[in-house]
Write an enzyme that holds these catalytic residues in place. Structure first.
Site, PDB file in Angstrom:
ATOM      1  N   CYS A 115       0.834  -1.209   0.000  1.00 28.75           N
ATOM      2  CA  CYS A 115       0.000   0.000   0.000  1.00 28.75           C
ATOM      3  C   CYS A 115       0.873   1.266   0.000  1.00 28.75           C
ATOM      4  O   CYS A 115       1.486   1.581  -1.011  1.00 28.75           O
ATOM      5  CB  CYS A 115      -0.985  -0.021   1.163  1.00 28.75           C
ATOM      6  SG  CYS A 115      -2.319   1.195   0.968  1.00 28.75           S
ATOM      7  N   HIS A 217      -3.813  -4.917   0.662  1.00 33.41           N
ATOM      8  CA  HIS A 217      -3.319  -5.340   1.975  1.00 33.41           C
ATOM      9  C   HIS A 217      -3.412  -6.852   2.140  1.00 33.41           C
ATOM     10  O   HIS A 217      -4.362  -7.375   2.726  1.00 33.41           O
ATOM     11  CB  HIS A 217      -4.120  -4.648   3.082  1.00 33.41           C
ATOM     12  CG  HIS A 217      -3.744  -3.223   3.295  1.00 33.41           C
ATOM     13  ND1 HIS A 217      -2.761  -2.834   4.191  1.00 33.41           N
ATOM     14  CD2 HIS A 217      -4.200  -2.087   2.715  1.00 33.41           C
ATOM     15  CE1 HIS A 217      -2.637  -1.525   4.155  1.00 33.41           C
ATOM     16  NE2 HIS A 217      -3.496  -1.042   3.266  1.00 33.41           N
ATOM     17  N   GLU A 219      -1.794  -8.697   4.148  1.00 28.30           N
ATOM     18  CA  GLU A 219      -1.705  -9.092   5.564  1.00 28.30           C
ATOM     19  C   GLU A 219      -3.066  -9.143   6.243  1.00 28.30           C
ATOM     20  O   GLU A 219      -3.219  -9.788   7.292  1.00 28.30           O
ATOM     21  CB  GLU A 219      -0.758  -8.143   6.314  1.00 28.30           C
ATOM     22  CG  GLU A 219      -1.347  -6.824   6.760  1.00 28.30           C
ATOM     23  CD  GLU A 219      -1.537  -5.792   5.644  1.00 28.30           C
ATOM     24  OE1 GLU A 219      -2.066  -4.701   5.931  1.00 28.30           O
ATOM     25  OE2 GLU A 219      -1.145  -6.088   4.489  1.00 28.30           O
TER      26      GLU A 219
END
Length: 245
Positions: A115, A217, A219
């Site tokens: 990001c 994202h 994660e």
């Protein structure tokens, strides 16, 4: 621990916990958990102007580097005037992450930029940002609700490193951003775009063996294997060979 060491940059934010309200290093635990799940050690990195001047000593400790997401990059870092919607900038963090990114590129250290991190990667290579995408797109679908991720699809270039990490050429992702890439930095190749608006969602540096940025994202997406593959395919072999020592 015998596994590889992945450095992960932290945000510098004012934070509250218990009876305290102080400047703090902030990083969603999801980054560390994804790295640990892949068998590596997550080393959290604090902005440090001494390291910004000489990043090599810190990079010598690492088998890989992950530039994390966070607040807006200061427009001054790429020679622009700030947009009214460019907020909560931290030039100290920008200096630190730009120095680490350039150092990682120079020594061909495996690098995953997430990001804001993808934006930092482009800036480090001499590129610029579009500071407020809704003005260009006519919608806020990439950051529609504060505190919640947007779900959309991306299309990745066949054979690209991004597609290899993602495990396919088209996938659903989680995003939360209002800025994006404008002019591309030197040597930067676009390898993925959002569906349907075409926002650049993945970049890589073909001159490097394992340098990739994604605007989404991974994660925060439990099924995603982007970080796992970054560790196991990009970092572990280098660690086993002792290439960073």
């Amino acid at each position: 621990m015998s596994g590889p060491i992945i450095g992960v940059t932290c945000a510098l934010e004012q934070a509250r916990w218990g009876v305290w309200d102080q400047p703090a290093l902030v990083l969603p635990r999801s980054y560390a958990l994804a790295i640990q799940k892949a068998g590596a050690l997550a080393l959290l990195l604090s902005p440090d102007d001494a390291v910004s001047e000489q990043p090599g000593r810190l990079l010598d400790l690492l088998d890989g580097l992950l530039i994390s997401g966070g607040s807006d990059v200061d427009a001054g870092s790429y020679g622009a005037e700030p947009h009214p919607q460019t907020l909560n900038t931290r030039p100290e963090r920008d200096r630190f992450e730009l120095a680490l990114t350039l150092g990682a590129i120079e020594r061909d250290l495996p690098l995953l930029a997430v990001c804001r991190g993808m934006q930092v990667l482009n800036i480090a290579c001499g590129g610029t940002l579009r500071q407020h995408l809704p003005e260009l797109l006519g919608h806020e679908d990439h950051r529609h609700t504060p505190g919640r991720f947007s779900d959309h699809e991306v299309e990745l270039e066949p054979g690209s490193l991004a597609a290899r990490l993602a495990g396919g050429e088209r996938l659903a992702v989680k995003s939360h951003h209002h800025q994006g890439l404008d002019s591309l930095g030197e040597g930067v190749r676009v390898s993925g775009r959002a569906i349907p608006d075409g926002v650049i969602e993945a970049i890589e540096l073909p001159a490097c063996s394992f340098t990739v940025g994604v605007l989404w994202h991974p994660e925060e997406d439990e099924p995603s294997r982007v970080i796992e593959r970054f560790v196991r395919e990009g970092v572990s072999e280098r660690h086993a060979a002792g290439a960073h020592r």
